[in-house]
Structures are given as C-alpha cells and as structure tokens.
Design a protein around this motif. Sequence first.
Motif, PDB file in Angstrom:
ATOM      1  N   LEU A 210      10.406  10.626  -0.702  1.00  0.00           N
ATOM      2  CA  LEU A 210      10.241  11.717  -1.350  1.00  0.00           C
ATOM      3  C   LEU A 210      10.249  13.154  -0.635  1.00  0.00           C
ATOM      4  CD1 LEU A 210       7.910  10.763  -4.569  1.00  0.00           C
ATOM      5  CD2 LEU A 210      10.404  10.505  -4.317  1.00  0.00           C
ATOM      6  N   GLU A 211      10.692  13.049   0.763  1.00  0.00           N
ATOM      7  CA  GLU A 211      10.592  14.033   1.595  1.00  0.00           C
ATOM      8  C   GLU A 211      11.577  15.195   0.625  1.00  0.00           C
ATOM      9  OE1 GLU A 211       9.584  16.465   4.299  1.00  0.00           O
ATOM     10  OE2 GLU A 211       9.185  14.365   4.893  1.00  0.00           O
ATOM     11  N   GLY A 212      11.085  16.534   0.743  1.00  0.00           N
ATOM     12  CA  GLY A 212      11.801  17.464   0.240  1.00  0.00           C
ATOM     13  C   GLY A 212      11.793  17.628  -1.413  1.00  0.00           C
ATOM     14  N   GLU A 213      11.286  16.493  -1.845  1.00  0.00           N
ATOM     15  CA  GLU A 213      11.110  16.357  -3.454  1.00  0.00           C
ATOM     16  C   GLU A 213       9.691  16.563  -3.730  1.00  0.00           C
ATOM     17  OE1 GLU A 213      14.369  13.392  -4.939  1.00  0.00           O
ATOM     18  OE2 GLU A 213      13.268  12.383  -3.320  1.00  0.00           O
ATOM     19  N   ILE A 214       8.832  16.620  -3.187  1.00  0.00           N
ATOM     20  CA  ILE A 214       7.401  16.700  -3.587  1.00  0.00           C
ATOM     21  C   ILE A 214       6.741  17.808  -2.795  1.00  0.00           C
ATOM     22  CG2 ILE A 214       6.451  14.971  -1.947  1.00  0.00           C
ATOM     23  CD1 ILE A 214       5.095  13.587  -4.211  1.00  0.00           C
TER      24      ILE A 214
ATOM     25  N   THR B 196       8.511  26.075   0.908  1.00  0.00           N
ATOM     26  CA  THR B 196       8.176  25.716  -0.300  1.00  0.00           C
ATOM     27  C   THR B 196       7.892  24.503  -0.628  1.00  0.00           C
ATOM     28  OG1 THR B 196      10.068  26.112  -1.326  1.00  0.00           O
ATOM     29  CG2 THR B 196       8.814  28.018  -1.129  1.00  0.00           C
ATOM     30  N   LYS B 197       8.139  23.301   0.225  1.00  0.00           N
ATOM     31  CA  LYS B 197       8.109  22.105   0.002  1.00  0.00           C
ATOM     32  C   LYS B 197       7.435  21.340   1.188  1.00  0.00           C
ATOM     33  CE  LYS B 197       9.841  21.462  -4.236  1.00  0.00           C
ATOM     34  NZ  LYS B 197      11.294  20.998  -4.559  1.00  0.00           N
ATOM     35  N   THR B 198       6.677  20.492   1.182  1.00  0.00           N
ATOM     36  CA  THR B 198       6.030  19.773   2.215  1.00  0.00           C
ATOM     37  C   THR B 198       5.617  18.462   1.613  1.00  0.00           C
ATOM     38  OG1 THR B 198       4.869  19.858   4.326  1.00  0.00           O
ATOM     39  CG2 THR B 198       3.918  20.800   2.419  1.00  0.00           C
ATOM     40  N   GLY B 199       5.337  17.312   2.363  1.00  0.00           N
ATOM     41  CA  GLY B 199       4.721  16.314   2.241  1.00  0.00           C
ATOM     42  C   GLY B 199       5.668  15.152   1.869  1.00  0.00           C
TER      43      GLY B 199
ATOM     44  N   VAL C  77       0.841  -1.198   0.021  1.00  0.00           N
ATOM     45  CA  VAL C  77       0.026   0.104   0.155  1.00  0.00           C
ATOM     46  C   VAL C  77       0.813   1.208   0.063  1.00  0.00           C
ATOM     47  CG1 VAL C  77      -1.642   1.175   1.215  1.00  0.00           C
ATOM     48  CG2 VAL C  77      -1.559  -1.504   1.131  1.00  0.00           C
ATOM     49  N   TRP C  78       0.511   2.248  -0.906  1.00  0.00           N
ATOM     50  CA  TRP C  78       1.240   3.528  -0.930  1.00  0.00           C
ATOM     51  C   TRP C  78       0.171   4.658  -0.685  1.00  0.00           C
ATOM     52  CZ3 TRP C  78       6.324   4.439  -1.701  1.00  0.00           C
ATOM     53  CH2 TRP C  78       6.972   3.374  -2.221  1.00  0.00           C
ATOM     54  N   VAL C  79       0.785   5.415   0.312  1.00  0.00           N
ATOM     55  CA  VAL C  79      -0.142   6.582   0.986  1.00  0.00           C
ATOM     56  C   VAL C  79       0.688   7.918   0.398  1.00  0.00           C
ATOM     57  CG1 VAL C  79      -0.997   7.728   2.845  1.00  0.00           C
ATOM     58  CG2 VAL C  79      -1.013   5.093   2.657  1.00  0.00           C
ATOM     59  N   GLY C  80      -0.283   8.934  -0.008  1.00  0.00           N
ATOM     60  CA  GLY C  80       0.319  10.177  -0.135  1.00  0.00           C
ATOM     61  C   GLY C  80       0.008  11.183   0.971  1.00  0.00           C
ATOM     62  N   ASN C  81       0.788  11.676   1.712  1.00  0.00           N
ATOM     63  CA  ASN C  81       0.695  12.539   2.792  1.00  0.00           C
ATOM     64  C   ASN C  81       0.968  13.847   2.408  1.00  0.00           C
ATOM     65  OD1 ASN C  81       0.633  10.375   4.726  1.00  0.00           O
ATOM     66  ND2 ASN C  81       2.934  10.205   4.376  1.00  0.00           N
ATOM     67  N   ASN C  82      -0.151  14.860   2.448  1.00  0.00           N
ATOM     68  CA  ASN C  82      -0.028  16.181   1.965  1.00  0.00           C
ATOM     69  C   ASN C  82       1.005  16.970   2.661  1.00  0.00           C
ATOM     70  OD1 ASN C  82      -3.163  17.863   1.056  1.00  0.00           O
ATOM     71  ND2 ASN C  82      -1.823  16.657   0.120  1.00  0.00           N
ATOM     72  N   PHE C  83       1.192  16.667   4.281  1.00  0.00           N
ATOM     73  CA  PHE C  83       2.247  17.444   4.976  1.00  0.00           C
ATOM     74  C   PHE C  83       3.162  16.691   5.510  1.00  0.00           C
ATOM     75  CE2 PHE C  83      -2.099  19.929   4.665  1.00  0.00           C
ATOM     76  CZ  PHE C  83      -1.656  20.932   4.021  1.00  0.00           C
ATOM     77  N   SER C  84       4.449  17.234   5.708  1.00  0.00           N
ATOM     78  CA  SER C  84       5.485  16.508   6.329  1.00  0.00           C
ATOM     79  C   SER C  84       5.250  16.905   7.911  1.00  0.00           C
ATOM     80  CB  SER C  84       6.846  17.297   5.956  1.00  0.00           C
ATOM     81  OG  SER C  84       7.231  17.177   4.696  1.00  0.00           O
ATOM     82  N   MET C  85       5.750  15.899   8.579  1.00  0.00           N
ATOM     83  CA  MET C  85       5.734  16.128  10.351  1.00  0.00           C
ATOM     84  C   MET C  85       6.159  17.324  10.652  1.00  0.00           C
ATOM     85  SD  MET C  85       3.995  13.241  11.081  1.00  0.00           S
ATOM     86  CE  MET C  85       4.312  13.373  12.705  1.00  0.00           C
ATOM     87  N   GLY C  86       5.638  18.134  11.428  1.00  0.00           N
ATOM     88  CA  GLY C  86       6.137  19.500  11.921  1.00  0.00           C
ATOM     89  C   GLY C  86       5.789  20.873  11.086  1.00  0.00           C
ATOM     90  N   TYR C  87       5.314  20.336   9.908  1.00  0.00           N
ATOM     91  CA  TYR C  87       4.848  21.376   9.005  1.00  0.00           C
ATOM     92  C   TYR C  87       3.912  22.287   9.744  1.00  0.00           C
ATOM     93  CZ  TYR C  87       3.061  24.023   4.801  1.00  0.00           C
ATOM     94  OH  TYR C  87       2.726  24.887   4.083  1.00  0.00           O
TER      95      TYR C  87
END
Length: 657
Positions: free
Chosen positions: A534-538, A514-517, A473-483
């Motif tokens: 993909l942290e910092g790339e998406i 300007t990057k999160t998720g 299972v792949w999940v797309g997280n809108n925001f990074s932890m701590g954002y």
Amino acid sequence: MKNTFIYWFICLLALSLTTSAAWSSDQKFSITVLSAGIPVSNAEVTLWQAQPETKPKMLGQGSTTKAGQIQFDTVPAPVAGFYYLISKGGEIDGVDVPNYAGLAVLRADQQGAVTINELSTIGSVWPLAGLFAEDQSITGSANGLLIGSQHVQNLVDVSTGTFGATVLNGSNLTFSETVARMNTLAALMSLCGARNDPSNCEKFIDITAGKSTLTALRNIAVRPYLNTKELFALFTTAFPYPDGEERRSTNFLPYLSYVPDDFALMVRLSGGGTYSPGRLMFDNRGQLWSGQNWMPGSQSGLSKAIGGGVVRLAPGGEALSPPLVGYNGQGLDGIGWGTTVSADKVWVSSFNGTVGVFDLDGKVLGPAHVDGENGALQGLATAPNGDVWVCDNQLNQLIRFPKGDHTKGEVVNVPGLKRPFAVAVDNRNVVWVTNNGSITVTRFLAGQPDQAQQIQLGGMAPRGVAIDSSGHVWVGNNFSMGYPLAKVPEKASIIEEFKINIEKVLKNEQQGITKTGNMTLISPDGAVLQKQVLEGEIYAPWGVSIAGDDTVFIGNFLGTGFIHMCGTNEKLCPDGKKTGEIIHYYRSGVLQESTDTMLDDAGNVWMANNWDVIPALVDDNPDRRTATMGGGTGMVVIYGIGAPVINPLIGQVRSSN
C-alpha cells in the motif's frame, strides 16, 4: 369492617394481577406489511427464532389480510437469541409483487406492533449481514446474534418502520450519508413493491445478484462498494424529476443526490467518557471496551492534557461507563494504545505508567503491581495461555503478568526493543512487538526473550500488529523509508514523540509530501513476505485487525477513514484481488483520524475516532472555538462489511464460521 375487607380484596387482586404479569412469558405480535406506506395483502409471513450455533426455528406462519396485517399470539419469550419476521410476495392493489421480501428483527423484550417495510428491512439486514445465510436464515454465535440484533434499533424502529433515534441524532444525521443511503435503497426496494415497476425491479435484482429484495439487500450490505454507479443510475432513471420540479418522484426523503462511494451504513456512538479512543476490544459478553487519550470537554492536546478513562459500551452500543470521566481512578491519567481483554478482566495502560484492571462489570481490581521500575506504557495483549503482556514504550522493555495475575507483574528485558508500541502473541506463544522508534519488529518465544529475533520492515515507526488465523503477521508502518522525520530524544514520552512528529508531518505537507507509510507481511516463522504494501496509497497506517476470513482492516490515521485489504487467503478475497491489494477505502464525515479498527462477533467493523482538529492538539495557544475538538468524537460502527470473529481477541484471530 366491610371497608377493611374491600381494601384487602383490592390489594390481593392487584398482587395477583401483578404476579400474573410478571410470570407471563407470552408475547403477541401485530404485524403490518407495507411498501412505501401501502399495505401488502396475501404476503406470506413467517416468524422465526434465531438460536445460537444452530439453525433458526420457525414458530409461526400465515398470510396478511387486505390491510396487510397478521397477528401471532401466545408466542413464548425467547430464552436465547431473538425473533425475526420475514414477509414474501403478496399483492398491492390486486397486483402480484413476487420479488418483494421484507425483514424485521425484534428485540428480545419486544411485543405488540411490528412493521415490515423497506426501512425495517434495510435496518435489520445491515447489522446482521455477516450472519445472513443464502437461504435467508440468520445463524451465528450467541454474541454475534446479540450484537447484531441489538444494533438494529440504531438504524430503525421496527415497531413503526421509521428511522431509529441514533441515526437521526446530532452526531450522525448531518455528518454522514447513512440516512440518504437507506432512503435510496428503500426507493429501489419499492420498485418490486408499491412502485410496481417489474422491469426496473428485475434490474435491481440482477445488479445485486439477488433472488428477491431481501437477498439483494444482503448482497449490497456485505459488499457495499460493488455496483454503486449502476444502482444510482437505476435510482435516477426510475425516480426522475417531474417536469418543472427539483425533487425526485419518491417519498423516501432525503435521498442521495450523487453517486456514493459505497452503500455502507454506519453510526457514530459516544457517551460514557468517550473522547479520543485509542484501542478497541470486545469481551466475551459482546461489550466494547476502550481506553481514552483525554477527557471529553477538556482542552487537552499534546502540550496540556487531562487524561481520559475507560469506556464500556453495551452490545447495542449504549454507554455503560460513567459520563464524562468513564471508569477512572487507579492513578490512570490518559490511555493510549493500551487496552486488552482477557477471559475475565479488562486491562489498560496509562501514559503515566499505571496498569489499570477491571472486571467485566467495571469493578476496580487494580492498579496492577509491577515488580520493578517502568515508564510510560502503550500496547497490551493477552496470550492464549492467559499471560498479559504490556509494552513499556519509554524504558524499552516489556511487562508480563503470568496467567493474568495482576498482582505479579514482572519486567522482561528483551534485546532489540526500541520504543515498543504494540504487542501480539500467536497460538505458539511467540511474542511479536513493534518498535516505533525503529524499523523493526521483535519476535521471540515467550520463555526465551534473550533469543529475540529482529525483523527488518519496509517502513519506519511501526504501530499496530495483528495475526491472522494461519499465524501470518501484518504490521502497519507509520512512515515510509526515507521520509523526513524529526529527531525524538531518548526516553521522551509518547506524547512528546507525537508532538514532535506531527509538527514535522505538517511541515512536510507544506512541501508537498502528503502520503507516507505502508504495510509489511511476515510469515509465522519470521520471514518477510511482502514489504511496502500500500505504499503511496495510505497515509500513516495505525491499527490493524483481521476479520474472520483473514481479510485485513487498517486505520488510515492521517488519511481519515480506514482501508479493507485482501489478506493471505486470496480465495476469500473478492473480485480476484491479490494479497495486499485494497478491497475498498471507507470514508465518511463521521470518520475522523483513526487509530484502531476492530471486528465484532457479528461481522461489523468498528473504528476509533482518535484525533480530529490537529491544530487544537499542537498549537501552544489553540483557537478557542476548536480547543475542545483536538481529540476525535466517538466510535463508529460500520455494519455488515466484515466476516464474524470470536472475541475477546486472545492469540490469533478466531473465525466464528
């Protein structure tokens, strides 16, 4: 009396001719093989019928005349599949061109003039690249062949060998590089034809690892991000500027002036009520369905809105749903992430809590009945056993329609749900739900919701969820932890949440964030295998879809465009890529803020243009010039870059190979 006899004789003759024409199933093809407008003589031309699930059948063979022409008469119309023509070799002005090979894919009802040239070849290869075998045969499922062949006309008119109407229309021509890419590739193909440049022809074949121009182009189509610098350098070397001039020595105009990021070919499709599409789904006829956030032409946004309807596109991309409003009614008032297709129905969920149901012809069957109270709805999914699941984003619950019976909806209480957004069901009937008000995915066996498992992710506000062929299972997280996020009130609608969060995102951008998720990979049994992929790339990933080779496509919502990523089967990933690494980032002027990506049965990737001018969505008093541009325009099909799947998406992804 004599005049009466003549009258009836003429009528009977006309009826006879009409009946004869109606019953005639023979087709005639008058083919001309050209390179850069110059005839190719003595070219070997073969006529093939592509057939579902089996190898194509050769129906005719011959060589072109000095004028580059050949004719096939009395060809029966195809019962299934389509016809295509391949030319190989030949002579141009008495000089052999052994590596010049062309293709023209025909519509099922097409007959008469056919041109095989550079543009017909490029326009025919890209939409069918995923079905193109090493031996140059075209094989695939019935829907794969249908979709791929129908889309050729969007790129090229094979009767004349010139550009198709769609790629030249106002939504495409000046918004993407597609036309210039096609012309640049055509010029490179002509190195092996009319340009008569054996050395550079050999370089073109070598760079692409092809065996002829046809296989070279197919290799570019499936991996369009490879060797772009080398191909562009060859183009600029082979077609220099004449002394004192600023236009290169090629008649393929316009061409690329700069090195492209890739040679992907794409077109934007609209109409039928398309505006701000959320989720994309294909049915078992090759039709695309999508619920729309808002109504086209309206000044809708996150403060005031007129909800959109449901869009239906034919296998070739033509709109079948009514213009402007799409399929509306049933109490629907705007559709978010809520679209799914079962074996015989289309299901959508509305911001106002309604579940709409249609048959595959667009006939209204709903609204669906739910036994119990529900709030604003989001994601839907169809399980392998026929159950349809719906996320109640507002009341933190799910709705289930057993066996797809839209009259028997029942509320399912699941512990741990917090603003459930997307749902997917694997082949073991395990339900996976993203909680966009939290940092978790909820997992439970369909019959045991009270035993739900909460899986901690490596990001916040998860959106899309997809299951590959092995159950990962792949999940797309809108925001990074701590954002830094704004606080969303309990039971706020999804639109209210979007407005609060996007306003906070814009403030964060002003402060340089300007990057999160990121992405999370979970095993079939619920163990987290990779966090913060993909942290910092998406930037705010959204929809996730799986191709037939288990590689992953992700809508890069605020990054504009989408990302192709290596999946769990590293043997099928190119260039030694590892699981979770980017294969390529696709961007274009026709690609806007993306919610969803989806694979069709031919291996083409579709992207939903959900948002465009963000100030038009969030401003209380938007600029009137852009007030109708808040939602995204159309859906974009990117040809040939994915591995074919079997639709509709029911359970885990199904490969057609």
